[in-house]
Design an enzyme around this catalytic site. Structure first.
Site, PDB file in Angstrom:
ATOM      1  N   LYS A 157      -7.635   4.107   6.555  1.00 55.94           N
ATOM      2  CA  LYS A 157      -6.444   4.997   6.277  1.00 55.94           C
ATOM      3  C   LYS A 157      -6.844   5.933   5.233  1.00 55.94           C
ATOM      4  O   LYS A 157      -6.197   7.174   5.264  1.00 55.94           O
ATOM      5  CB  LYS A 157      -5.361   4.271   6.054  1.00 55.94           C
ATOM      6  CG  LYS A 157      -5.225   3.163   4.869  1.00 55.94           C
ATOM      7  CD  LYS A 157      -3.657   2.630   4.684  1.00 55.94           C
ATOM      8  CE  LYS A 157      -3.928   1.149   3.841  1.00 55.94           C
ATOM      9  NZ  LYS A 157      -4.292   1.488   2.564  1.00 55.94           N
ATOM     10  N   ARG A 177       4.633  -1.989   1.972  1.00 53.27           N
ATOM     11  CA  ARG A 177       3.875  -3.020   2.648  1.00 53.27           C
ATOM     12  C   ARG A 177       4.635  -4.144   2.900  1.00 53.27           C
ATOM     13  O   ARG A 177       3.915  -5.172   3.323  1.00 53.27           O
ATOM     14  CB  ARG A 177       2.822  -3.328   1.419  1.00 53.27           C
ATOM     15  CG  ARG A 177       1.265  -2.737   1.493  1.00 53.27           C
ATOM     16  CD  ARG A 177       0.664  -2.972   0.357  1.00 53.27           C
ATOM     17  NE  ARG A 177      -0.840  -3.037   0.417  1.00 53.27           N
ATOM     18  CZ  ARG A 177      -1.661  -2.111   0.182  1.00 53.27           C
ATOM     19  NH1 ARG A 177      -1.157  -1.025  -0.361  1.00 53.27           N
ATOM     20  NH2 ARG A 177      -3.055  -2.127   0.194  1.00 53.27           N
ATOM     21  N   ARG A 235     -18.130  -0.703   2.090  1.00 56.16           N
ATOM     22  CA  ARG A 235     -17.389   0.807   1.485  1.00 56.16           C
ATOM     23  C   ARG A 235     -18.009   0.750  -0.068  1.00 56.16           C
ATOM     24  O   ARG A 235     -18.026  -0.087  -0.763  1.00 56.16           O
ATOM     25  CB  ARG A 235     -15.866   0.514   1.459  1.00 56.16           C
ATOM     26  CG  ARG A 235     -15.126   1.299   0.677  1.00 56.16           C
ATOM     27  CD  ARG A 235     -13.830   1.370   0.883  1.00 56.16           C
ATOM     28  NE  ARG A 235     -13.189   0.211   0.620  1.00 56.16           N
ATOM     29  CZ  ARG A 235     -11.801   0.116   1.029  1.00 56.16           C
ATOM     30  NH1 ARG A 235     -11.026   0.938   1.261  1.00 56.16           N
ATOM     31  NH2 ARG A 235     -11.314  -0.937   0.446  1.00 56.16           N
ATOM     32  N   ARG A 244     -16.120  -1.512  -4.881  1.00 60.63           N
ATOM     33  CA  ARG A 244     -14.991  -1.610  -5.559  1.00 60.63           C
ATOM     34  C   ARG A 244     -14.835  -3.088  -5.757  1.00 60.63           C
ATOM     35  O   ARG A 244     -15.177  -3.896  -5.127  1.00 60.63           O
ATOM     36  CB  ARG A 244     -13.627  -1.397  -4.563  1.00 60.63           C
ATOM     37  CG  ARG A 244     -12.775  -0.198  -5.000  1.00 60.63           C
ATOM     38  CD  ARG A 244     -11.711   0.232  -3.849  1.00 60.63           C
ATOM     39  NE  ARG A 244     -11.020  -0.728  -3.456  1.00 60.63           N
ATOM     40  CZ  ARG A 244      -9.827  -0.498  -2.693  1.00 60.63           C
ATOM     41  NH1 ARG A 244      -9.761   0.777  -2.454  1.00 60.63           N
ATOM     42  NH2 ARG A 244      -8.890  -1.753  -2.372  1.00 60.63           N
TER      43      ARG A 244
HETATM   44  P1  AMP Z   1      -5.312  -0.080  -1.532  1.00 62.41           P
HETATM   45  O1  AMP Z   1      -6.189   0.781  -2.230  1.00 62.41           O
HETATM   46  O2  AMP Z   1      -4.313   0.435  -0.845  1.00 62.41           O
HETATM   47  O3  AMP Z   1      -6.269  -1.077  -0.831  1.00 62.41           O
HETATM   48  O4  AMP Z   1      -4.587  -1.370  -2.714  1.00 62.41           O
HETATM   49  C1  AMP Z   1      -5.366  -2.004  -3.813  1.00 62.41           C
HETATM   50  C2  AMP Z   1      -4.361  -2.924  -4.411  1.00 62.41           C
HETATM   51  O5  AMP Z   1      -3.381  -2.437  -4.994  1.00 62.41           O
HETATM   52  C3  AMP Z   1      -3.830  -3.878  -3.307  1.00 62.41           C
HETATM   53  O6  AMP Z   1      -4.641  -4.876  -2.881  1.00 62.41           O
HETATM   54  C4  AMP Z   1      -2.510  -4.288  -4.064  1.00 62.41           C
HETATM   55  O7  AMP Z   1      -3.025  -5.452  -4.860  1.00 62.41           O
HETATM   56  C5  AMP Z   1      -2.156  -3.155  -4.739  1.00 62.41           C
HETATM   57  N1  AMP Z   1      -0.916  -2.297  -3.895  1.00 62.41           N
HETATM   58  C6  AMP Z   1      -1.330  -1.187  -3.614  1.00 62.41           C
HETATM   59  N2  AMP Z   1      -0.005  -0.734  -2.967  1.00 62.41           N
HETATM   60  C7  AMP Z   1       0.619  -1.654  -2.903  1.00 62.41           C
HETATM   61  C8  AMP Z   1       2.036  -2.001  -2.638  1.00 62.41           C
HETATM   62  N3  AMP Z   1       2.938  -1.141  -1.829  1.00 62.41           N
HETATM   63  N4  AMP Z   1       2.613  -3.198  -2.872  1.00 62.41           N
HETATM   64  C9  AMP Z   1       2.242  -3.922  -3.603  1.00 62.41           C
HETATM   65  N5  AMP Z   1       0.768  -3.772  -4.109  1.00 62.41           N
HETATM   66  C10 AMP Z   1       0.236  -2.843  -3.792  1.00 62.41           C
END
Ligand code: AMP
Length: 218
Positions: free
Chosen positions: A14, A89, A128, A163
């Site tokens: 995404k 989410r 990644r 990461r």
């Molecule tokens: P991402 O970069 O989208 O994979 O997000 C990395 C981490 O950020 C996730 O594993 C969550 O711990 C936190 N995170 C990102 N977006 C949300 C959200 N909408 N609600 C809760 N935690 C989030």
């Protein structure tokens, strides 16, 4: 341009698609993961708390999320449309987002769901690498997404890194978390008739998926 919400499992691409759309339609890409990582980078108390949560693969609490999102969506750059990547989410976040939209007089727009099998998502996640300086993302399992020079960012020449949360244990937790919480969310937007599902598979390139998205946005 309509506002776009992206829903996808970790590893579905995404971030990559959001970046392509952002460039094509000149609208900001709002990644809640990036907003959280920005907060961590400030070294604030909240950032420290967020850092611990992200490291373990848990979700940040809904109240913190909506606060961070409200600040971002109130900014001028979001007035001409945006891509929201990583939010909502779960259905509670969707309901909180509905209220925020009313408050800020924002339209829901459309919701794109990138669907992917867990095994393919795992393979992509473990391959990644990202640029810690400019945030660009690369994938060694997808030829079109490899950096031009090994381990060096195409955009800013910085060294690329894994990461911290891209390991198998955290991936499993994040994926299972995603499945259990986003199923209802998909139904929520299906019922509102705004959901477009696109299947991610090994035989489709990032560009194929982007073409499907563009076709839909027409
Ligand atoms: P991402 O970069 O989208 O994979 O997000 C990395 C981490 O950020 C996730 O594993 C969550 O711990 C936190 N995170 C990102 N977006 C949300 C959200 N909408 N609600 C809760 N935690 C989030």
């Amino acid at each position: 341009m309509k506002n776009i919400i992206f829903i996808a499992a970790p590893g579905a691409g995404k971030g990559t698609q959001a970046k392509l759309i952002s460039e094509e339609y000149n609208i900001p890409h709002i990644s809640t993961g990036d907003l959280l990582r920005d907060e961590i980078a400030t070294g604030s108390k909240l950032g420290e708390k967020i850092k611990t949560i992200i490291k373990t693969g848990d979700f940040v609490d809904d109240e913190t999320m909506i606060k961070i999102l409200r600040k971002k969506l109130s900014s001028k750059e979001c007035k001409k449309g945006y891509i929201l990547d990583g939010y909502p989410r779960n259905t509670k976040q969707a309901v909180m987002y509905d209220e925020l939209m009313k408050d800020l007089e924002i339209d829901l727009g459309i919701v794109i769901f990138l669907d992917i099998d867990k095994s393919l998502a795992l393979k992509r996640t473990l391959n990644r690498i990202i640029c810690p300086k400019c945030g660009a993302s690369y994938n060694l399992a997808i030829s079109a997404l490899k950096p031009k020079k090994e381990n060096i960012c195409d955009y800013c020449n910085h060294e690329l890194v894994l990461r911290e949360d891209d390991n198998e244990e955290v991936f499993n937790k994040r994926f299972d978390n995603y499945i259990s919480k986003t199923k209802d969310l998909i139904d929520y937007y299906k019922n509102l008739n705004v959901l477009k599902t696109i299947q991610v598979s090994e035989d489709k390139s990032s560009n194929d998926i982007f073409m499907e998205i563009k076709e839909y946005l027409k």
